[in-house]
Design a protein around this motif. Structure first.
Motif, mmCIF file in Angstrom:
data_model
loop_
_atom_site.group_PDB
_atom_site.id
_atom_site.type_symbol
_atom_site.label_atom_id
_atom_site.label_comp_id
_atom_site.label_asym_id
_atom_site.label_seq_id
_atom_site.Cartn_x
_atom_site.Cartn_y
_atom_site.Cartn_z
ATOM 1 N N PRO A 42 -162.767 -44.156 10.772
ATOM 2 C CA PRO A 42 -163.023 -43.011 10.738
ATOM 3 C C PRO A 42 -162.124 -41.926 11.481
ATOM 4 O O PRO A 42 -161.384 -42.404 12.427
ATOM 5 N N TRP A 49 -166.264 -36.699 0.546
ATOM 6 C CA TRP A 49 -165.284 -37.421 1.652
ATOM 7 C C TRP A 49 -163.830 -36.922 1.109
ATOM 8 O O TRP A 49 -163.520 -36.781 -0.142
ATOM 9 N N ALA A 88 -166.545 -42.630 6.214
ATOM 10 C CA ALA A 88 -166.260 -41.376 6.764
ATOM 11 C C ALA A 88 -167.083 -40.562 7.602
ATOM 12 O O ALA A 88 -166.581 -39.874 8.540
ATOM 13 N N ARG A 89 -168.598 -41.075 7.751
ATOM 14 C CA ARG A 89 -169.388 -40.468 8.443
ATOM 15 C C ARG A 89 -169.839 -41.527 9.762
ATOM 16 O O ARG A 89 -170.792 -40.955 10.359
ATOM 17 N N ASP A 105 -160.709 -37.255 6.552
ATOM 18 C CA ASP A 105 -162.018 -38.077 6.913
ATOM 19 C C ASP A 105 -161.558 -39.334 7.668
ATOM 20 O O ASP A 105 -162.459 -40.141 8.098
#
Length: 323
Positions: free
Chosen positions: A257, A109, A80-81, A114
């Motif tokens: 993502p 998340w 997600a990041r 996300d």
């Protein structure tokens, strides 16, 4: 005014050309596929089944990176990041993607905000598997054994809040017998302890257990689909085994993502569709006791929304909480 118009038109053409060139250039380096479980479980098996032919199709290596822990949240949050450039993908297990949001109020998340869906690759009813050393040969034997055993049956899962956890809690409610939940960091470690007889039972997708059935190290007592699976013709359905209405299914899908460029999403889902619909992939998944199923990004997005609502209700109605 004409000059401005021509400049704007030229800029638009340049941007479109750049986007097309970016799609053509992708990928220009190795891709990492994150698996939020330990090696050897169903999610890991699916990642490797998809990654090998996908790497050949894209012409670049795909590295499998297992990031287990926190009921899948460590690996899932990592993706997600990650940069939305197509070089970090997630092979996701449905229990984490649509179960965790209802179980963890402070989740870091979001399954919808996300991530962008790439493709579903497999759907799998579960099997009720027990250690080969357990003196039972049917679900009814298992229930009777649990009634006599101090502390009842000990059932494994790939983590708190996983569908295996939920499946065990739902079974305990249906048979009206208490059972003890033993969470692991993925199916692989759970299978090791099941084979060793440390835990009694594991309700999970067939790929992680089917290889242990011929040797008798594990026994499959029931298949939680509506019909028997061709790879396990002698394993009765839950209804046939005396558990009417007990149906549990997981699915596995590839996500990226959020904000990953649409041209990259299109390239990935096109190649994955070819893989999932190929005879060789279907046979491999059939051999694992599951079903190869492709869903494109829009269809998968709608399916995720439906699954979030369904599992939220199941978890709430059964009052299931992370241990």
């Amino acid at each position: 005014m004409k000059l401005v118009h021509h400049l704007a038109l030229a800029a638009g053409v340049a941007l479109a050309s750049a986007a097309a060139a970016g799609a053509d250039a992708y990928p220009s380096k190795p891709i990492t596929m994150i698996v939020p479980t330990a090696p050897a479980g169903s999610t890991d098996i699916m990642a490797r089944l998809v990654a090998e032919p996908l790497a050949r199709a894209l012409g670049k290596p795909i590295v499998i990176d297992n990031k287990p822990g926190a009921s899948g949240n460590i690996g899932t949050e990592f993706v997600a990041r990650a940069a939305p450039d197509g070089y970090t993908l997630l092979m996701q297990y449905s229990g984490y993607h649509v179960g965790n949001p209802a179980l963890y109020p402070n989740l870091k998340w979001s399954p919808t905000h996300d991530f962008v869906p790439i493709a579903m690759v497999m759907r799998a009813p579960h099997v009720i598997a027990v250690s080969g050393t357990l003196p039972v040969n049917s679900v009814q034997d298992l229930i009777a054994y649990g009634k006599k055993k101090k502390g009842g049956l000990f059932f494994a899962s790939s983590g708190n809040g996983s569908i295996q956890h939920i499946a065990g809690e739902l079974l305990a409610r249906q048979i009206k017998e208490p059972m003890t939940h033993v969470p692991y960091k993925g199916s692989g470690p759970a299978i090791n302890d099941l084979v060793a007889g440390t835990v009694d039972m594991f309700i999970t997708t067939p790929p992680s257990v089917i290889g242990f059935l011929p040797s008798g190290k594990l026994k499959a007592l029931a298949y939680t689909g509506a019909q028997r699976h061709p790879s396990m013709p002698h394993v009765p359905t839950s209804a046939e085994a005396g558990l009417p209405g007990y149906e549990v299914e997981s699915w596995f899908a590839v996500f990226a993502p959020a904000k990953t460029p649409p041209e990259i999403v299109a390239r990935l889902t096109t190649e994955i569709r070819k893989i999932v619909e190929s005879e060789s992939f279907r046979k491999k998944v059939d051999d694992q006791g599951a079903f190869a199923v492709y869903m494109d990004p829009p269809t998968l997005a709608k399916f995720v929304d439906q699954q979030l609502a369904m599992w939220s209700k199941v978890i709430k109605d059964a009052d299931i909480k992370p241990d």
